[in-house]
Design a protein around this motif. Structure first.
Motif, PDB file in Angstrom:
ATOM      1  N   VAL A 101       0.841  -1.201   0.000  1.00 21.81           N
ATOM      2  CA  VAL A 101       0.000   0.000   0.000  1.00 21.81           C
ATOM      3  C   VAL A 101       0.873   1.247   0.000  1.00 21.81           C
ATOM      4  CG1 VAL A 101      -1.645   1.369   1.352  1.00 21.81           C
ATOM      5  CG2 VAL A 101      -1.992  -1.091   1.082  1.00 21.81           C
ATOM      6  N   PHE A 102       1.907   1.246   0.833  1.00 21.24           N
ATOM      7  CA  PHE A 102       2.776   2.417   0.906  1.00 21.24           C
ATOM      8  C   PHE A 102       3.571   2.585  -0.387  1.00 21.24           C
ATOM      9  CE2 PHE A 102       2.540   1.591   5.652  1.00 21.24           C
ATOM     10  CZ  PHE A 102       1.539   2.528   5.834  1.00 21.24           C
ATOM     11  N   ALA A 103       3.966   1.471  -0.987  1.00 24.35           N
ATOM     12  CA  ALA A 103       4.661   1.558  -2.283  1.00 24.35           C
ATOM     13  C   ALA A 103       3.719   2.093  -3.354  1.00 24.35           C
ATOM     14  CB  ALA A 103       5.201   0.187  -2.679  1.00 24.35           C
ATOM     15  N   LEU A 104       2.475   1.653  -3.307  1.00 24.59           N
ATOM     16  CA  LEU A 104       1.466   2.110  -4.249  1.00 24.59           C
ATOM     17  C   LEU A 104       1.233   3.616  -4.097  1.00 24.59           C
ATOM     18  CD1 LEU A 104      -0.750   1.186  -6.282  1.00 24.59           C
ATOM     19  CD2 LEU A 104      -2.266   1.028  -4.315  1.00 24.59           C
ATOM     20  N   ALA A 105       1.277   4.081  -2.869  1.00 24.89           N
ATOM     21  CA  ALA A 105       1.032   5.502  -2.597  1.00 24.89           C
ATOM     22  C   ALA A 105       2.081   6.390  -3.251  1.00 24.89           C
ATOM     23  CB  ALA A 105       1.006   5.743  -1.094  1.00 24.89           C
ATOM     24  N   GLU A 106       3.261   5.834  -3.503  1.00 26.92           N
ATOM     25  CA  GLU A 106       4.314   6.624  -4.152  1.00 26.92           C
ATOM     26  C   GLU A 106       3.867   7.122  -5.533  1.00 26.92           C
ATOM     27  OE1 GLU A 106       7.257   7.606  -2.784  1.00 26.92           O
ATOM     28  OE2 GLU A 106       6.454   6.715  -0.953  1.00 26.92           O
ATOM     29  N   GLY A 107       2.984   6.357  -6.184  1.00 29.59           N
ATOM     30  CA  GLY A 107       2.509   6.744  -7.509  1.00 29.59           C
ATOM     31  C   GLY A 107       1.344   7.711  -7.489  1.00 29.59           C
ATOM     32  N   TYR A 108       0.868   8.068  -6.317  1.00 27.61           N
ATOM     33  CA  TYR A 108      -0.280   8.964  -6.194  1.00 27.61           C
ATOM     34  C   TYR A 108       0.106  10.157  -5.311  1.00 27.61           C
ATOM     35  CZ  TYR A 108      -2.979   5.117  -8.138  1.00 27.61           C
ATOM     36  OH  TYR A 108      -3.446   4.132  -8.951  1.00 27.61           O
ATOM     37  N   PRO A 109       0.598  11.217  -5.909  1.00 27.82           N
ATOM     38  CA  PRO A 109       1.048  12.375  -5.123  1.00 27.82           C
ATOM     39  C   PRO A 109      -0.043  12.954  -4.220  1.00 27.82           C
ATOM     40  CG  PRO A 109       1.675  12.614  -7.428  1.00 27.82           C
ATOM     41  CD  PRO A 109       0.798  11.414  -7.338  1.00 27.82           C
ATOM     42  N   GLN A 110      -1.308  12.927  -4.691  1.00 30.32           N
ATOM     43  CA  GLN A 110      -2.387  13.482  -3.860  1.00 30.32           C
ATOM     44  C   GLN A 110      -2.568  12.630  -2.597  1.00 30.32           C
ATOM     45  OE1 GLN A 110      -2.860  12.104  -6.887  1.00 30.32           O
ATOM     46  NE2 GLN A 110      -3.901  13.514  -8.267  1.00 30.32           N
ATOM     47  N   LEU A 111      -2.413  11.312  -2.752  1.00 31.90           N
ATOM     48  CA  LEU A 111      -2.552  10.411  -1.599  1.00 31.90           C
ATOM     49  C   LEU A 111      -1.392  10.620  -0.631  1.00 31.90           C
ATOM     50  CD1 LEU A 111      -3.837   8.093  -0.041  1.00 31.90           C
ATOM     51  CD2 LEU A 111      -2.674   6.489  -1.578  1.00 31.90           C
ATOM     52  N   ARG A 112      -0.198  10.715  -1.158  1.00 32.68           N
ATOM     53  CA  ARG A 112       0.976  10.932  -0.307  1.00 32.68           C
ATOM     54  C   ARG A 112       0.848  12.216   0.489  1.00 32.68           C
ATOM     55  NH1 ARG A 112       5.498   9.982  -4.411  1.00 32.68           N
ATOM     56  NH2 ARG A 112       5.014  12.170  -4.639  1.00 32.68           N
ATOM     57  N   ALA A 113       0.188  13.210  -0.063  1.00 33.67           N
ATOM     58  CA  ALA A 113       0.031  14.504   0.612  1.00 33.67           C
ATOM     59  C   ALA A 113      -1.188  14.526   1.534  1.00 33.67           C
ATOM     60  CB  ALA A 113      -0.083  15.615  -0.419  1.00 33.67           C
ATOM     61  N   ASN A 114      -2.032  13.502   1.454  1.00 36.30           N
ATOM     62  CA  ASN A 114      -3.240  13.456   2.268  1.00 36.30           C
ATOM     63  C   ASN A 114      -2.866  13.361   3.754  1.00 36.30           C
ATOM     64  OD1 ASN A 114      -5.349  11.858   3.817  1.00 36.30           O
ATOM     65  ND2 ASN A 114      -6.477  12.351   1.949  1.00 36.30           N
ATOM     66  N   GLU A 115      -3.419  14.290   4.537  1.00 37.29           N
ATOM     67  CA  GLU A 115      -3.073  14.370   5.956  1.00 37.29           C
ATOM     68  C   GLU A 115      -3.445  13.098   6.720  1.00 37.29           C
ATOM     69  OE1 GLU A 115      -4.313  17.220   9.610  1.00 37.29           O
ATOM     70  OE2 GLU A 115      -3.864  18.232   7.716  1.00 37.29           O
ATOM     71  N   ASN A 116      -4.630  12.555   6.460  1.00 38.55           N
ATOM     72  CA  ASN A 116      -5.040  11.320   7.140  1.00 38.55           C
ATOM     73  C   ASN A 116      -4.092  10.173   6.805  1.00 38.55           C
ATOM     74  OD1 ASN A 116      -7.225  12.427   8.412  1.00 38.55           O
ATOM     75  ND2 ASN A 116      -8.704  11.762   6.878  1.00 38.55           N
ATOM     76  N   PHE A 117      -3.740  10.056   5.538  1.00 35.64           N
ATOM     77  CA  PHE A 117      -2.847   8.987   5.113  1.00 35.64           C
ATOM     78  C   PHE A 117      -1.492   9.118   5.806  1.00 35.64           C
ATOM     79  CE2 PHE A 117       0.378   7.193   2.277  1.00 35.64           C
ATOM     80  CZ  PHE A 117      -0.092   5.881   2.188  1.00 35.64           C
ATOM     81  N   LEU A 118      -0.961  10.317   5.841  1.00 36.20           N
ATOM     82  CA  LEU A 118       0.336  10.540   6.489  1.00 36.20           C
ATOM     83  C   LEU A 118       0.286  10.222   7.976  1.00 36.20           C
ATOM     84  CD1 LEU A 118       1.467  13.845   4.730  1.00 36.20           C
ATOM     85  CD2 LEU A 118       2.419  11.546   4.418  1.00 36.20           C
ATOM     86  N   GLN A 119      -0.795  10.628   8.627  1.00 38.66           N
ATOM     87  CA  GLN A 119      -0.943  10.357  10.056  1.00 38.66           C
ATOM     88  C   GLN A 119      -1.017   8.852  10.306  1.00 38.66           C
ATOM     89  OE1 GLN A 119      -4.358  12.127  11.901  1.00 38.66           O
ATOM     90  NE2 GLN A 119      -3.894  11.265  13.904  1.00 38.66           N
ATOM     91  N   LEU A 120      -1.820   8.161   9.497  1.00 38.12           N
ATOM     92  CA  LEU A 120      -1.938   6.711   9.657  1.00 38.12           C
ATOM     93  C   LEU A 120      -0.614   6.015   9.351  1.00 38.12           C
ATOM     94  CD1 LEU A 120      -5.444   6.277   8.050  1.00 38.12           C
ATOM     95  CD2 LEU A 120      -4.869   5.826  10.442  1.00 38.12           C
ATOM     96  N   GLN A 121       0.093   6.497   8.355  1.00 40.47           N
ATOM     97  CA  GLN A 121       1.386   5.922   8.019  1.00 40.47           C
ATOM     98  C   GLN A 121       2.359   6.095   9.189  1.00 40.47           C
ATOM     99  OE1 GLN A 121       3.192   7.665   4.529  1.00 40.47           O
ATOM    100  NE2 GLN A 121       4.402   5.834   4.130  1.00 40.47           N
ATOM    101  N   ASN A 122       2.357   7.249   9.815  1.00 40.24           N
ATOM    102  CA  ASN A 122       3.226   7.497  10.970  1.00 40.24           C
ATOM    103  C   ASN A 122       2.838   6.624  12.159  1.00 40.24           C
ATOM    104  OD1 ASN A 122       4.791   9.373   9.611  1.00 40.24           O
ATOM    105  ND2 ASN A 122       3.549  11.115  10.293  1.00 40.24           N
ATOM    106  N   GLU A 123       1.538   6.480  12.398  1.00 37.00           N
ATOM    107  CA  GLU A 123       1.079   5.626  13.498  1.00 37.00           C
ATOM    108  C   GLU A 123       1.474   4.171  13.266  1.00 37.00           C
ATOM    109  OE1 GLU A 123      -2.962   6.101  15.045  1.00 37.00           O
ATOM    110  OE2 GLU A 123      -3.005   8.089  14.112  1.00 37.00           O
ATOM    111  N   LEU A 124       1.305   3.703  12.041  1.00 33.88           N
ATOM    112  CA  LEU A 124       1.692   2.327  11.724  1.00 33.88           C
ATOM    113  C   LEU A 124       3.201   2.125  11.871  1.00 33.88           C
ATOM    114  CD1 LEU A 124      -0.675   1.610   8.734  1.00 33.88           C
ATOM    115  CD2 LEU A 124      -0.623   0.358  10.899  1.00 33.88           C
ATOM    116  N   SER A 125       3.961   3.111  11.493  1.00 30.81           N
ATOM    117  CA  SER A 125       5.411   3.033  11.641  1.00 30.81           C
ATOM    118  C   SER A 125       5.794   2.951  13.125  1.00 30.81           C
ATOM    119  CB  SER A 125       6.068   4.249  10.992  1.00 30.81           C
ATOM    120  OG  SER A 125       7.449   4.211  11.158  1.00 30.81           O
ATOM    121  N   ALA A 126       5.136   3.747  13.947  1.00 31.22           N
ATOM    122  CA  ALA A 126       5.402   3.711  15.386  1.00 31.22           C
ATOM    123  C   ALA A 126       5.015   2.352  15.976  1.00 31.22           C
ATOM    124  CB  ALA A 126       4.641   4.830  16.091  1.00 31.22           C
TER     125      ALA A 126
END
Length: 183
Positions: A101-126
């Motif tokens: 999913v995170f690799a897929l997000a690399e191809g979608y700049p709008q998704l990568r910039a989405n605040e919810n997506f970034l927050q969830l990505q950070n939480e999952l990383s933690a």
């Protein structure tokens, strides 16, 4: 009379040693159970974040249903796993699916910039860091317990109390593979 006092002192000393090793083995076993529970808590937290992550991703990647299905199936397997071996395997599958999913997000700049997506990505990383720490703590607890069960005089008392060595938590072989990087 002195022999009686020496005998009583020796019995008290031996009783203290038996009690000490019994309690030591119980405490170490409880520590193992607790650390295993912590792994389970972190895996569940990760699984609970997945639906939110998927809902933020779905709007951007409607044609990537295969990846969404993989993540959903991996989450379902994790939540349905009963043994620690099955939980670890399902957790690795979920981790792999989330990487897609995170690799897929690399191809979608709008998704990568989405605040919810970034927050969830950070939480999952933690949470991934906490899972790794919990696994390490579990194996460290196993090491202390096994050392007590295998060294003298702990081995003697472990045998008396019916305690045996416990297995380490191992990473599945597929998760140990070195990722391939191509340019």
């Amino acid at each position: 009379m002195a022999l009686l006092w020496i005998t009583i002192g020796l019995l008290i000393f031996l009783s203290i040693i038996f009690i000490y090793y019994f309690n030591r083995l119980v405490v170490l076993s409880n520590q193992i159970d607790n650390s295993l529970s912590q792994i389970d808590v972190q895996l569940r937290k990760r699984a609970d974040l997945v639906p939110n992550l998927l809902s933020s991703v779905k709007g951007y990647v409607k044609h990537e249903k295969k990846i969404i299905k993989e993540v959903t199936d991996a989450r379902k397997a994790l939540l349905g796993a009963k043994s620690i071996e099955k939980k670890v395997k399902a957790g690795s599958q979920l981790e792999s699916a989330l990487k897609s999913v995170f690799a897929l997000a690399e191809g979608y700049p709008q998704l990568r910039a989405n605040e919810n997506f970034l927050q969830l990505q950070n939480e999952l990383s933690a949470i991934e860091d906490k899972v790794a720490y919990s696994r390490q703590f579990y194996n460290d607890s196993i090491l202390r317990y096994n050392d007590t069960c295998r060294t003298f005089p702990g081995a003697f008392f472990a045998k008396i109390y019916g305690k045996t060595s416990k297995p380490y938590l191992e990473i599945p072989k597929e998760a140990r593979a070195v990722p391939k990087v191509a340019f």
